[in-house]
Motif scaffolding. Structure first.
Motif, PDB file in Angstrom:
ATOM      1  N   UNK A  36      37.543  42.035  28.385  1.00  0.00           N
ATOM      2  CA  UNK A  36      38.762  41.616  27.689  1.00  0.00           C
ATOM      3  C   UNK A  36      39.834  41.122  28.655  1.00  0.00           C
ATOM      4  N   UNK A  37      39.549  41.102  29.955  1.00  0.00           N
ATOM      5  CA  UNK A  37      40.558  40.736  30.937  1.00  0.00           C
ATOM      6  C   UNK A  37      40.560  39.248  31.281  1.00  0.00           C
ATOM      7  N   UNK A  38      39.778  38.508  30.595  1.00  0.00           N
ATOM      8  CA  UNK A  38      39.719  37.074  30.874  1.00  0.00           C
ATOM      9  C   UNK A  38      38.687  36.763  31.940  1.00  0.00           C
ATOM     10  N   UNK A  39      38.950  35.744  32.750  1.00  0.00           N
ATOM     11  CA  UNK A  39      38.022  35.305  33.784  1.00  0.00           C
ATOM     12  C   UNK A  39      38.102  36.268  34.976  1.00  0.00           C
ATOM     13  N   UNK A  40      37.062  37.064  35.158  1.00  0.00           N
ATOM     14  CA  UNK A  40      37.064  38.049  36.239  1.00  0.00           C
ATOM     15  C   UNK A  40      36.967  37.402  37.616  1.00  0.00           C
ATOM     16  N   UNK A  41      36.577  36.153  37.672  1.00  0.00           N
ATOM     17  CA  UNK A  41      36.508  35.441  38.945  1.00  0.00           C
ATOM     18  C   UNK A  41      37.885  34.973  39.409  1.00  0.00           C
ATOM     19  N   UNK A  42      38.898  35.111  38.562  1.00  0.00           N
ATOM     20  CA  UNK A  42      40.256  34.688  38.901  1.00  0.00           C
ATOM     21  C   UNK A  42      41.207  35.885  38.786  1.00  0.00           C
ATOM     22  N   UNK A  43      41.179  36.791  39.770  1.00  0.00           N
ATOM     23  CA  UNK A  43      42.038  37.974  39.699  1.00  0.00           C
ATOM     24  C   UNK A  43      43.510  37.635  39.956  1.00  0.00           C
ATOM     25  N   UNK A  44      44.359  38.563  39.611  1.00  0.00           N
ATOM     26  CA  UNK A  44      45.789  38.412  39.856  1.00  0.00           C
ATOM     27  C   UNK A  44      46.116  38.566  41.343  1.00  0.00           C
TER      28      UNK A  44
END
Length: 209
Positions: A36-44
């Motif tokens: 549910x966190x979106x694209x896991x390859x693009x972390x904050x």
């Protein structure tokens, strides 16, 4: 945390490369899911994680891998953990961080499952030690009897008035019997003596030639 930086620091775990995610609000009674966190390859944010202990406190520090600049901090209380595993992966967690009394929840992910496993072990070891320190065993003042000593009243082995006892010494009885036997032989062969009769002399008392 006042005085935290002045004490000796013990490093319980270091994650060289972890990822931080912005997570959506938790749905009621469903738990967190990394999908549910979106694209896991693009972390904050990316950096390192240090789990440290100082005196009776511990904390999770999210720091820049090169400069050591602090990104976020989460005080770890074993009675109220700030770490929660997600439902759909063993590599992702939700961390409760605090800053000036304000709370926020961020997602955290490891590159490898072995890293997340080591992180879990470090948390469990510290939690076990901290809880044992909070609940030390209570010493007992009463001494319990040894299990090797039988219970019950003590027996009185002292002699009462008029009581006697005899001691049997090995070999003494046989010597007394031998002495009695010799005495009966020396007393003669009369019938009234009750002893063993002597044998008569052989016939012909002549000398041997």
């Amino acid at each position: 945390m006042e005085g935290f930086d002045d004490e000796i620091e013990s490093i319980l775990y270091i994650g060289r490369e972890i990822s931080v995610y912005k997570i959506p609000p938790l749905k009621a009674n469903e738990g967190h899911r990394a999908n549910d966190w979106g694209d896991l390859a693009q972390p904050l944010w990316k950096g390192r994680l240090r789990f440290i202990e100082k005196s009776n406190t511990a904390a999770l520090l999210f720091e820049d891998g090169s400069s050591g600049e602090l990104f976020a901090k989460a005080d770890y209380n074993p009675l109220k953990p700030c770490v929660e595993a997600v439902l759909d992966s063993s590599r992702y967690f939700v961390i409760r961080v605090e800053d000036a009394g304000k709370k926020a929840y961020i997602g955290m992910g490891f590159q490898e499952r072995t890293d997340s496993f080591d992180f879990n072990v470090a948390l469990q070891d510290y939690t076990k030690r901290a809880k044992a320190a909070l609940n030390p065993p209570t010493p007992t003042t009463e001494t319990s009897p040894s299990p090797h000593i039988p219970a019950g009243p003590k027996k009185d082995y002292s002699l009462k008035e008029g009581q006697t006892f005899s001691i049997s010494i090995p070999g003494r009885a046989s010597k007394q019997a031998s002495a009695s036997l010799l005495g009966s032989e020396n007393s003669g062969g009369g019938a009234s003596g009750g002893g063993i009769p002597l044998l008569p002399p052989p016939p012909g008392g002549g000398r041997k030639r």
